[in-house]
Design an enzyme around this catalytic site. Sequence first.
Site, PDB file in Angstrom:
ATOM      1  N   TYR A  10      -6.279  26.858  70.123  1.00 42.07           N
ATOM      2  CA  TYR A  10      -6.305  28.113  70.883  1.00 42.07           C
ATOM      3  C   TYR A  10      -6.970  29.233  70.097  1.00 42.07           C
ATOM      4  O   TYR A  10      -7.884  29.897  70.577  1.00 42.07           O
ATOM      5  CB  TYR A  10      -4.882  28.517  71.279  1.00 42.07           C
ATOM      6  CG  TYR A  10      -4.442  27.894  72.581  1.00 42.07           C
ATOM      7  CD1 TYR A  10      -4.629  28.552  73.785  1.00 42.07           C
ATOM      8  CD2 TYR A  10      -3.877  26.629  72.605  1.00 42.07           C
ATOM      9  CE1 TYR A  10      -4.257  27.972  74.984  1.00 42.07           C
ATOM     10  CE2 TYR A  10      -3.497  26.040  73.799  1.00 42.07           C
ATOM     11  CZ  TYR A  10      -3.690  26.721  74.978  1.00 42.07           C
ATOM     12  OH  TYR A  10      -3.326  26.142  76.169  1.00 42.07           O
ATOM     13  N   GLU A 164      -1.299  33.865  73.999  1.00 47.28           N
ATOM     14  CA  GLU A 164      -1.793  32.821  74.880  1.00 47.28           C
ATOM     15  C   GLU A 164      -1.640  33.263  76.329  1.00 47.28           C
ATOM     16  O   GLU A 164      -0.619  33.798  76.730  1.00 47.28           O
ATOM     17  CB  GLU A 164      -1.045  31.512  74.637  1.00 47.28           C
ATOM     18  CG  GLU A 164      -1.418  30.883  73.309  1.00 47.28           C
ATOM     19  CD  GLU A 164      -0.835  29.491  73.138  1.00 47.28           C
ATOM     20  OE1 GLU A 164      -0.533  28.844  74.165  1.00 47.28           O
ATOM     21  OE2 GLU A 164      -0.662  29.069  71.994  1.00 47.28           O
ATOM     22  N   LYS A 213       1.853  39.427  60.034  1.00 49.50           N
ATOM     23  CA  LYS A 213       2.023  38.517  61.173  1.00 49.50           C
ATOM     24  C   LYS A 213       3.487  38.101  61.312  1.00 49.50           C
ATOM     25  O   LYS A 213       4.018  37.978  62.421  1.00 49.50           O
ATOM     26  CB  LYS A 213       1.133  37.288  60.996  1.00 49.50           C
ATOM     27  CG  LYS A 213       1.181  36.299  62.160  1.00 49.50           C
ATOM     28  CD  LYS A 213       0.679  36.933  63.448  1.00 49.50           C
ATOM     29  CE  LYS A 213       0.746  35.954  64.624  1.00 49.50           C
ATOM     30  NZ  LYS A 213      -0.263  34.896  64.549  1.00 49.50           N
ATOM     31  N   TYR A 260       8.533  42.735  75.710  1.00 49.28           N
ATOM     32  CA  TYR A 260       9.493  41.631  75.557  1.00 49.28           C
ATOM     33  C   TYR A 260      10.944  42.032  75.801  1.00 49.28           C
ATOM     34  O   TYR A 260      11.850  41.269  75.477  1.00 49.28           O
ATOM     35  CB  TYR A 260       9.382  40.997  74.162  1.00 49.28           C
ATOM     36  CG  TYR A 260       8.018  40.452  73.846  1.00 49.28           C
ATOM     37  CD1 TYR A 260       7.543  39.322  74.500  1.00 49.28           C
ATOM     38  CD2 TYR A 260       7.192  41.067  72.903  1.00 49.28           C
ATOM     39  CE1 TYR A 260       6.286  38.810  74.215  1.00 49.28           C
ATOM     40  CE2 TYR A 260       5.935  40.550  72.608  1.00 49.28           C
ATOM     41  CZ  TYR A 260       5.492  39.428  73.272  1.00 49.28           C
ATOM     42  OH  TYR A 260       4.254  38.920  72.991  1.00 49.28           O
ATOM     43  N   PHE A 265      14.015  33.974  80.543  1.00 56.89           N
ATOM     44  CA  PHE A 265      14.308  32.667  79.979  1.00 56.89           C
ATOM     45  C   PHE A 265      14.085  32.698  78.473  1.00 56.89           C
ATOM     46  O   PHE A 265      13.688  33.711  77.899  1.00 56.89           O
ATOM     47  CB  PHE A 265      13.421  31.603  80.640  1.00 56.89           C
ATOM     48  CG  PHE A 265      13.821  30.191  80.333  1.00 56.89           C
ATOM     49  CD1 PHE A 265      12.878  29.233  80.015  1.00 56.89           C
ATOM     50  CD2 PHE A 265      15.159  29.819  80.375  1.00 56.89           C
ATOM     51  CE1 PHE A 265      13.256  27.936  79.738  1.00 56.89           C
ATOM     52  CE2 PHE A 265      15.543  28.524  80.103  1.00 56.89           C
ATOM     53  CZ  PHE A 265      14.592  27.577  79.787  1.00 56.89           C
ATOM     54  N   GLY A 268       9.514  30.573  73.323  1.00 58.36           N
ATOM     55  CA  GLY A 268       9.038  29.344  72.695  1.00 58.36           C
ATOM     56  C   GLY A 268       7.596  29.494  72.271  1.00 58.36           C
ATOM     57  O   GLY A 268       7.136  30.597  71.982  1.00 58.36           O
ATOM     58  N   CYS A 271       4.030  29.750  67.879  1.00 57.81           N
ATOM     59  CA  CYS A 271       4.089  30.765  66.817  1.00 57.81           C
ATOM     60  C   CYS A 271       5.507  31.232  66.497  1.00 57.81           C
ATOM     61  O   CYS A 271       5.982  31.050  65.383  1.00 57.81           O
ATOM     62  CB  CYS A 271       3.231  31.972  67.198  1.00 57.81           C
ATOM     63  SG  CYS A 271       1.462  31.644  67.209  1.00 57.81           S
ATOM     64  N   LYS A 327       3.625  29.388  78.363  1.00 56.87           N
ATOM     65  CA  LYS A 327       3.148  30.637  78.949  1.00 56.87           C
ATOM     66  C   LYS A 327       2.337  30.317  80.200  1.00 56.87           C
ATOM     67  O   LYS A 327       1.539  29.379  80.199  1.00 56.87           O
ATOM     68  CB  LYS A 327       2.266  31.394  77.954  1.00 56.87           C
ATOM     69  CG  LYS A 327       3.036  32.348  77.068  1.00 56.87           C
ATOM     70  CD  LYS A 327       2.438  33.737  77.192  1.00 56.87           C
ATOM     71  CE  LYS A 327       3.194  34.710  76.302  1.00 56.87           C
ATOM     72  NZ  LYS A 327       2.303  35.698  75.713  1.00 56.87           N
TER      73      LYS A 327
END
Length: 441
Positions: A10, A164, A213, A260, A265, A268, A271, A327
């Site tokens: 990706y 993603e 990160k 966020y 749910f 996941g 990352c 995603k």
Amino acid sequence: MRVSVFGLGYVGCVSAACLASMGHEVIGVDVNQVKVDLVNDGKAPVVEERIGELIAEVVRTGALRATGDVREAIMGSEVSLVCVGTPSEPNGSLCTTYLERVTEQIGAALAEGAEQGGRHTVVFRSTMLPGTCLNLLVPILEKYVGGTAGVDVGVAVNPEFLREGTSVRDFFDPPKTVIGELDPASGDAVLALYDGLPGEVFRVPVQTAEAIKYADNAFHGLKIGFANELGAVCQALGVDSHQVMDVFLADRKLNISPAYLRPGFAFGGSCLPKDLRSLVHAAQRADVSVPILAHVLPSNSDHLQRAVELVERTGKRRVGMFGLSFKPGTDDLRESPLVELAERLHGKGYDLRIYDANVSLSRLLGANREYIENRLPHLAQLLAESVDEVLEHAEVCLVGTRDPAVLSALPHGDGPVIVDLIRLPDAEARRAEPGYVGLAW
């Protein structure tokens, strides 16, 4: 600039295509010949918004090509972006095997072409713990090159902040650009790659860039876990957690950001889970207690278990699931909470059918395919061809996607029990229906 991109997953695929569209001459490199052939045919090896059209265009114009030959790529470039995977080891530590291997290959190729002159810059874009570059990768590079990093070869760390599903958009409109530079010339080379892109640029020490990160991903994971726990508690108390969160999010001074912070749910993907595991593992090795971070993943798992329990409470055995990738708009199944949910239900003997428009077993490649073969080897027997096939089969439907084709087909009133994992657009209306169950309110 002439750029080589190592790893066509990706991050690498998006980085290569976007850089090529900006006018750079890009060579993609991967050990998987299928990915190489797909790119050279003008096709994307991943499912992602806009990436297919972008790769087709830049391959057509000659701005992007792919190869499995490391030496060819190094000889044809002045900057190399390393975008290989850094998965979790079984104990939660970071696996650096692919990073080490590609660093050895780049170093050996640079040594072969030393007589050509001109300093090459190696830019690590893979996620790695602070100290990995300077303490592990730089010594490997110097050994194979036979020179000094920062003098004979440039080195920088350039973490990505691509989500993603929106990664192409994020590349061209980044929240920030972080350049961890071993020396100013290395930083200049990275900065030149992104000339013309918006957003603030931070030129920082290498270890700072590595840590940023983890700071981002740890906070993102914490926010999701926090919201879901609050949602579960509010549901038990008969309080609408979205009303609570509406007020919470209105405070932009103390609560930092709305991102966020909507109950839904479990989280996941490739990352957040692995970076939390490796960060906690690193803290434990340093005898630093991190009780909040150490409980984010268990909290996430508990929230996923709540979805299993909602199905169990129905007393029904035929289950349909809409959505499987972590995603919407991607085919990435690595550490998808929906894959974990499917695995748990299948393991408990439920008769399961799954529909995700973006997931086809024949198109899964590399780490993505390996992950699903290890976690859900019977996927081929579980995948349905259409929304209607799932609806005809299921007594209980778990909805984990906002695919318009799925949402428009979901029945009201009589029919299967609807277990809402995402808070459907018509959730308020459905809430009065006896066959509707929301995971987090």
